[in-house]
Design an enzyme around this catalytic site. Structure first.
Site, PDB file in Angstrom:
ATOM      1  N   CYS A   1      90.361   7.003  63.138  1.00  0.00           N
ATOM      2  CA  CYS A   1      89.651   6.374  62.280  1.00  0.00           C
ATOM      3  C   CYS A   1      88.146   6.107  62.367  1.00  0.00           C
ATOM      4  CB  CYS A   1      90.302   4.744  62.247  1.00  0.00           C
ATOM      5  SG  CYS A   1      91.983   4.662  62.251  1.00  0.00           S
TER       6      CYS A   1
ATOM      7  N   ALA B   1     111.752   8.326  65.740  1.00  0.00           N
ATOM      8  CA  ALA B   1     110.326   8.714  64.929  1.00  0.00           C
ATOM      9  C   ALA B   1     109.554   7.401  64.348  1.00  0.00           C
ATOM     10  CB  ALA B   1     110.810   9.631  63.789  1.00  0.00           C
TER      11      ALA B   1
ATOM     12  N   ASP C   1     102.718   8.034  60.781  1.00  0.00           N
ATOM     13  CA  ASP C   1     102.463   8.721  59.541  1.00  0.00           C
ATOM     14  C   ASP C   1     103.726   9.752  59.139  1.00  0.00           C
ATOM     15  OD1 ASP C   1     100.359   7.443  59.667  1.00  0.00           O
ATOM     16  OD2 ASP C   1      99.071   9.002  59.756  1.00  0.00           O
TER      17      ASP C   1
HETATM   18  P1  FAD Z   1      98.584  10.478  64.738  1.00  0.00           P
HETATM   19  O1  FAD Z   1      97.583   9.371  65.292  1.00  0.00           O
HETATM   20  O2  FAD Z   1      97.906  11.562  63.822  1.00  0.00           O
HETATM   21  O3  FAD Z   1      99.083  11.484  66.076  1.00  0.00           O
HETATM   22  C1  FAD Z   1      99.894  12.447  65.969  1.00  0.00           C
HETATM   23  C2  FAD Z   1      99.646  13.444  66.692  1.00  0.00           C
HETATM   24  O4  FAD Z   1     100.698  14.414  67.292  1.00  0.00           O
HETATM   25  C3  FAD Z   1      98.456  14.509  66.697  1.00  0.00           C
HETATM   26  O5  FAD Z   1      97.352  13.956  67.647  1.00  0.00           O
HETATM   27  C4  FAD Z   1      98.987  15.851  66.691  1.00  0.00           C
HETATM   28  O6  FAD Z   1      98.203  16.936  67.248  1.00  0.00           O
HETATM   29  C5  FAD Z   1     100.177  15.570  67.489  1.00  0.00           C
HETATM   30  N1  FAD Z   1     101.299  16.569  67.340  1.00  0.00           N
HETATM   31  C6  FAD Z   1     101.707  16.900  65.856  1.00  0.00           C
HETATM   32  N2  FAD Z   1     102.787  17.897  65.931  1.00  0.00           N
HETATM   33  C7  FAD Z   1     102.908  18.090  67.243  1.00  0.00           C
HETATM   34  C8  FAD Z   1     103.789  19.102  68.234  1.00  0.00           C
HETATM   35  N3  FAD Z   1     104.703  19.784  67.564  1.00  0.00           N
HETATM   36  N4  FAD Z   1     103.602  19.136  69.445  1.00  0.00           N
HETATM   37  C9  FAD Z   1     102.629  18.326  70.046  1.00  0.00           C
HETATM   38  N5  FAD Z   1     101.781  17.424  69.506  1.00  0.00           N
HETATM   39  C10 FAD Z   1     101.844  17.445  68.024  1.00  0.00           C
HETATM   40  N6  FAD Z   1      94.073   4.230  59.324  1.00  0.00           N
HETATM   41  C11 FAD Z   1      93.846   3.097  59.003  1.00  0.00           C
HETATM   42  O7  FAD Z   1      94.653   2.336  59.010  1.00  0.00           O
HETATM   43  N7  FAD Z   1      92.483   2.745  58.762  1.00  0.00           N
HETATM   44  C12 FAD Z   1      91.400   3.648  59.149  1.00  0.00           C
HETATM   45  O8  FAD Z   1      90.240   3.437  58.848  1.00  0.00           O
HETATM   46  C13 FAD Z   1      91.783   4.958  59.319  1.00  0.00           C
HETATM   47  N8  FAD Z   1      90.973   5.908  59.051  1.00  0.00           N
HETATM   48  C14 FAD Z   1      91.230   7.178  59.320  1.00  0.00           C
HETATM   49  C15 FAD Z   1      90.195   8.251  59.254  1.00  0.00           C
HETATM   50  C16 FAD Z   1      90.566   9.441  59.422  1.00  0.00           C
HETATM   51  C17 FAD Z   1      89.650  10.621  59.512  1.00  0.00           C
HETATM   52  C18 FAD Z   1      91.742  10.032  59.663  1.00  0.00           C
HETATM   53  C19 FAD Z   1      92.203  11.280  60.151  1.00  0.00           C
HETATM   54  C20 FAD Z   1      93.010   8.819  59.813  1.00  0.00           C
HETATM   55  C21 FAD Z   1      92.652   7.870  59.552  1.00  0.00           C
HETATM   56  N9  FAD Z   1      93.542   6.576  59.347  1.00  0.00           N
HETATM   57  C22 FAD Z   1      93.419   5.365  59.540  1.00  0.00           C
HETATM   58  C23 FAD Z   1      94.898   7.039  59.644  1.00  0.00           C
HETATM   59  C24 FAD Z   1      95.599   6.658  60.966  1.00  0.00           C
HETATM   60  O9  FAD Z   1      94.557   7.548  61.996  1.00  0.00           O
HETATM   61  C25 FAD Z   1      96.936   7.201  61.194  1.00  0.00           C
HETATM   62  O10 FAD Z   1      97.656   6.439  60.360  1.00  0.00           O
HETATM   63  C26 FAD Z   1      97.576   6.951  62.590  1.00  0.00           C
HETATM   64  O11 FAD Z   1      96.684   7.806  63.428  1.00  0.00           O
HETATM   65  C27 FAD Z   1      98.730   7.620  62.547  1.00  0.00           C
HETATM   66  O12 FAD Z   1      99.541   7.681  63.893  1.00  0.00           O
HETATM   67  P2  FAD Z   1     100.255   8.647  64.190  1.00  0.00           P
HETATM   68  O13 FAD Z   1     100.935   8.314  65.676  1.00  0.00           O
HETATM   69  O14 FAD Z   1     101.556   8.678  63.476  1.00  0.00           O
HETATM   70  O15 FAD Z   1      99.755  10.111  64.148  1.00  0.00           O
END
Ligand code: FAD
Length: 551
Positions: A45, A278, A281
């Site tokens: 973020c 799981a 996102d």
């Molecule tokens: P992520 O945090 O994306 O983590 C998933 C990780 O899994 C990644 O690092 C990826 O490399 C890894 N991965 C995927 N597949 C594999 C694999 N096969 N093997 C090994 N590793 C793998 N949300 C808000 O609420 N407010 C904000 O202001 C906001 N700003 C954002 C700004 C940006 C630029 C971005 C990109 C997102 C933003 N978000 C924001 C969204 C927020 O970051 C996500 O909702 C949150 O990080 C999701 O968490 P997650 O654990 O599901 O996935």
């Protein structure tokens, strides 16, 4: 000897929240985190703000250092390891690291692979060197390096959602000319049009170009061609047109998926395989209000889900209650925040809307600034469906209060009951959220009847008379086409000029004086409606229907 082997795919929001909470509750299990990127626990973020150097220090993008996490939480963190496949029958995964593939066994597998930016395929894009999406630190490094080495002048941000507009603001602050191209009819598609128009104006005020209802059809020689043949110079493109769950792994493993291939989980975050869970996102969640499937790719739900899953796997009685989608974005001097459902999502359902204009704190206290607040509710059940707000200060507080009220199940009339902390520098004795409760209650009781900004023109064609109850001075600065002026304080004398057979719409600046006018006219027997939000909203979204008298 470890009791169990817990394997996590993805080491950021959901994955790391799970890992650290699970360790606090279970000392003996072996926890391995596979992260395909070079960093875990980083601030996705915060990335846009590093582009402008508002976040100056790159190391601030790392929320928690890998070494600290390993030591403090006894985590086995393996970065640059990509999980390639899942053999769910034998509880094995294949992992790629440094060109080698290894097989790792798990007892429980937790997927938090996040979402990936959608990449558009546009004719001629191979001719533009600097086309980027933004998801992680290597992405932002590439963007910053490109800016520093190639010195681009003209940026186009495709997509005017939260990430797109954050990037647009930060590129502008970095000194680039920025154009925003959005396919929807207005920027900030999660907001309704009249609220989003304030964002559009803020962008224009800060020198950005905004193109809505259009898209780029092709690139040629550092130029982009829009649908209407508008040509924009360009040497840097940010694609921010939304995300898709990163679920190829889950799909190939045969796990059940739903909308957009999001992973289907039950209220214990368990997938269709009993040993695989799981969060984040990548999963399909239930919308807190509709109870229907949706995808809400935001950090707060991802963190919460990771922690809840740790509780569940540690035997605590926790279940997913779904997500509301509360979100916020800063755009130069304004903040835009929303929670719950917007009008577009409510099409086909019965709902009412109230628009308010108030102050972030007592108007008589120095530096008060305006807050615009919209609340949507069911007039029969009184369920609050959603809210949207904008302003310079205090927007987060109002939306957070309403999001809390929604999750607490308060009926809209109970917004009157909220006792928020009050002293003049902080608030008004009747806060704008209380005011929303007062107005909604008046609507439900039939004490006030409202029309919306988008209904006025049609109602005028049907013969409604629009009465402007502001002062003559205010009116001279602009008024609604074909309206007549009867200032509130003269209304009792002037109302005899109104045709009692005609329906009347009253408006003022913010709907407060016009509410008083409505009551005066109703008590005198007129059939009258208050223009909800009045001129403050109408003038922003219906510029073409505002008349200014010649001086
Ligand atoms: P992520 O945090 O994306 O983590 C998933 C990780 O899994 C990644 O690092 C990826 O490399 C890894 N991965 C995927 N597949 C594999 C694999 N096969 N093997 C090994 N590793 C793998 N949300 C808000 O609420 N407010 C904000 O202001 C906001 N700003 C954002 C700004 C940006 C630029 C971005 C990109 C997102 C933003 N978000 C924001 C969204 C927020 O970051 C996500 O909702 C949150 O990080 C999701 O968490 P997650 O654990 O599901 O996935």
């Amino acid at each position: 000897m470890a009791d169990k082997c817990i394997v996590i795919v993805g080491g950021v929001a959901g994955g790391m929240s799970f890992a650290t909470r699970y360790r606090r509750l279970n000392q003996n299990d072996h926890i391995i985190i596979f992260e395909k990127g070079p960093y875990v626990s980083f601030a996705n973020c915060g990335l846009p703000y590093y582009v402008s150097k508002e976040i100056t220090d790159r190391s601030d993008l790392i929320v928690a250092e890998k070494e600290m996490l390993e030591q403090r939480f006894q985590l086995d963190i393996r970065v640059n390891h990509e999980v390639l496949s899942i053999d769910k029958e034998n509880k094995l995964i294949k992992v790629l690291y440094d060109g080698e593939i290894e097989t790792v066994a798990y007892d429980t597998l937790v997927l938090s692979p996040g979402a990936k930016p959608i990449k558009l395929n546009i004719e001629g894009m191979e001719n533009i060197k600097g086309i980027f999406t933004l998801r992680n630190i290597p992405d932002v490094d590439r963007i910053v390096e490109y800016i520093e080495h190639e010195n681009p002048q003209n940026a186009i941000v495709i997509g005017a959602g939260f990430i797109g507009l954050e990037m647009a603001e930060n590129l502008k602050k970095r000194g680039l000319n920025v154009s925003v191209v959005e396919k929807a009819s207005h920027v900030l598609p999660p907001f309704d049009e009249e609220m989003a128009m304030f964002a559009q104006k803020e962008l224009l005020k800060n020198g950005l170009n905004v193109y809505t209802n259009t898209s780029i059809v092709k690139f040629m020689n550092n130029q982009a061609v829009l649908e209407d043949n508008t040509i924009l110079d360009v040497d840097l493109v940010i694609m921010a047109v939304g995300v898709l769950p990163e679920t190829a792994l889950a799909v190939e493993a045969g796990l059940a998926v739903g909308m957009k291939n999001g992973i289907v989980v039950n209220d214990q975050y368990q997938t269709s395989d009993k040993n695989i869970y799981a969060v984040g996102d990548a999963i399909v969640v239930k919308h807190y209000i509709t109870k229907e499937d949706t995808m809400i790719p935001l950090a707060s739900p991802a963190n919460r889900q990771g922690r809840q899953l740790a509780d569940i796997l540690s035997g605590l009685k926790v279940k997913s209650k779904g997500s509301l989608g509360t979100a916020i974005v800063r755009l130069f001097n304004l903040t835009f925040a929303s929670c719950g459902l917007n009008e577009r999502q409510l099409q086909g359902k019965k709902y009412e809307v109230v628009h308010l204009l108030g102050n972030d704190h007592a108007g008589y206290f120095p530096d008060a600034t305006s807050i615009y607040l919209k609340v949507i509710f069911n007039p029969v059940t009184q369920q609050i469906y959603g809210a949207q707000a904008l302003g310079e200060k205090g927007v987060d507080k109002r939306i957070d209060v309403i999001a809390t009220a929604i999750k607490a199940g308060y009926p809209v009339s109970d917004l009157q009951e909220l006792e928020t902390a009050y002293a003049p520098p902080f608030n008004s004795a009747k806060d704008i959220v209380n005011m929303a409760g007062y107005v909604a209650s008046n609507m439900i009781a039939g004490i006030t009847r409202t029309v919306q900004w988008h209904e006025v023109e049609k109602l005028q064609e049907e013969g409604y008379v629009v009465v402007d109850v502001r002062s003559e001075k205010e009116r001279r600065a602009g008024y609604i086409k074909d309206s007549i002026n009867m200032p509130l304080d003269n209304l009792r004398c002037l109302m005899s000029k109104l045709d009692p057979q005609k329906k009347i719409i009253v408006y003022c600046r913010s709907s407060i004086r016009s509410y008083n006018a409505e009551r005066i006219l109703r008590n005198a027997g007129f059939d009258v409606y208050n223009l909800d939000g009045s001129f403050a909203y109408y003038k922003v979204v219906k510029e073409d229907r505002i008349v200014k008298d010649e001086m």
